[in-house]
Every structure is written in structure tokens, then in C-alpha cells.
Design an enzyme around this catalytic site. Structure first.
Site, PDB file in Angstrom:
ATOM      1  N   GLU A 178       0.920   4.133   1.907  1.00 62.67           N
ATOM      2  CA  GLU A 178       1.074   4.443   3.269  1.00 62.67           C
ATOM      3  C   GLU A 178       2.454   3.555   3.560  1.00 62.67           C
ATOM      4  OE1 GLU A 178      -1.767   3.472   1.899  1.00 62.67           O
ATOM      5  OE2 GLU A 178      -3.368   4.253   3.275  1.00 62.67           O
ATOM      6  N   HIS A 225       0.828  -1.075  -0.007  1.00 59.49           N
ATOM      7  CA  HIS A 225       0.082   0.050  -0.084  1.00 59.49           C
ATOM      8  C   HIS A 225       0.867   1.165   0.016  1.00 59.49           C
ATOM      9  CE1 HIS A 225      -3.681  -2.040   1.770  1.00 59.49           C
ATOM     10  NE2 HIS A 225      -3.524  -2.442   0.714  1.00 59.49           N
ATOM     11  N   CYS A 270      -6.398   1.589   5.495  1.00 62.55           N
ATOM     12  CA  CYS A 270      -6.750   0.397   6.146  1.00 62.55           C
ATOM     13  C   CYS A 270      -6.377   0.124   7.568  1.00 62.55           C
ATOM     14  CB  CYS A 270      -6.748  -0.696   5.194  1.00 62.55           C
ATOM     15  SG  CYS A 270      -4.860  -1.062   5.189  1.00 62.55           S
ATOM     16  N   CYS A 318      -2.406  -0.144   7.420  1.00 59.19           N
ATOM     17  CA  CYS A 318      -1.744   1.056   7.442  1.00 59.19           C
ATOM     18  C   CYS A 318      -1.930   1.644   8.746  1.00 59.19           C
ATOM     19  CB  CYS A 318      -2.053   1.888   6.282  1.00 59.19           C
ATOM     20  SG  CYS A 318      -1.685   0.946   4.715  1.00 59.19           S
TER      21      CYS A 318
HETATM   22 ZN   LIG Z   1      -3.407   0.084   3.740  1.00 63.36          ZN
END
Ligand SMILES: [Zn+2]
Length: 143
Positions: free
Chosen positions: A55, A53, A83, A86
Site C-alpha cells: 500500500e 508494504h 495494517c 498503511c
Molecule cells: Zn501495512
């Protein structure tokens, strides 16, 4: 003018790069003392890695830049609400501020009743329409 909108536009540019790679278009940047120290976009398809991801990559890259694991005096700008994974990583980083573009009602951490580190200031809804349109149009094109 270093406003939240200014930096969110840079995060949107990262999301656009993800889109060009046919990745879910989510972009992220980290700013420290008005300087962009990390830029990243979602790369889960390219890297075959569900943890890639935007992040996660930005956190690693900012820590490398700073030479320390904690992201004090740093602000993360992300086009879509982080999410649970993260959110956990942001907690460990003790980042000072997180700015979110669009909410993610299904997968975002807020509706899971999770919160960021107590020291972390949270701002939501910066350039919300631009950020959510990008993701919505991506999924529409997939159907
Ligand atoms: Zn994430």
C-alpha cells in the site's frame, strides 16, 4: 467489465509476484477513472525496509502519477487488510475508496478500532478466499 473482482484479480497478480520473490504475498493496485495508475507488492525483504508494504508504495506511485498528494477519485485494491501504518497513510491520502480482499484479524486496522478518512468508502471481502489462501499457504510452507 470493470468490477471490484476484476481489479482484485490484478492485485492478486501483484501478490503472486511477491510470492515468487519469497515475500509475504500481498499485492495492491490503485485505479483512477477505470485506469490502473499504480501497482505494487510487498517488498520488505527485498528492500530490507519494514515500511515497504504494498500500500505504501502504491500510494507514493499514484501520487507521482497524478502530480498531487491527494488520491481523490482513486480506489485502492489490496489483497489483505491494511495494517495500522498503511491505514494512517491512506488517511493522509484522502483516497476515495478502499477495497480489501481478506481480513487480517491480528494486524489489520479494523480490530484496532481505527478507521479510514471520513470521505473514504470501505469494501471488504472481495475474492476473500483467494486472497487469504495465498497468505495462509505462504506461512504454512515456512513452518
Ligand atoms: Zn501495512
Amino acid at each position: 467489465m470493470f468490477t471490484d473482482e476484476y481489479y482484485m484479480k490484478l492485485a492478486l497478480q501483484e501478490a503472486q509476484i511477491a510470492l515468487e520473490k519469497d515475500e509475504v504475498p500481498i499485492g495492491c493496485i490503485i485505479v483512477s477513472n477505470n485506469r490502473v495508475i499504480a501497482k505494487a507488492h510487498n517488498l520488505t525483504e527485498t528492500l530490507n525496509d519494514v515500511t515497504a508494504h504494498a500500500e505504501m508504495q502504491a500510494i507514493t506511485s499514484a501520487a507521482n502519477y497524478l502530480g498531487g498528494k491527494y488520491l481523490q477519485n482513486c480506489t485502492l485494491y489490496v489483497t489483505l487488510e491494511p495494517c495500522v501504518m498503511c491505514c494512517g497513510a491512506l488517511n493522509w491520502s484522502q483516497i476515495s475508496k478502499v477495497v480489501i480482499g481478506a481480513r487480517d484479524e491480528q494486524r489489520g486496522f479494523i480490530n484496532k478500532n481505527l478507521s479510514l478518512h471520513p470521505k473514504t468508502e470501505l469494501v471488504t471481502g472481495v475474492m476473500e478466499n483467494e486472497c487469504s489462501d495465498l497468505v495462509r499457504n505462504f506461512f504454512k510452507s515456512k513452518r
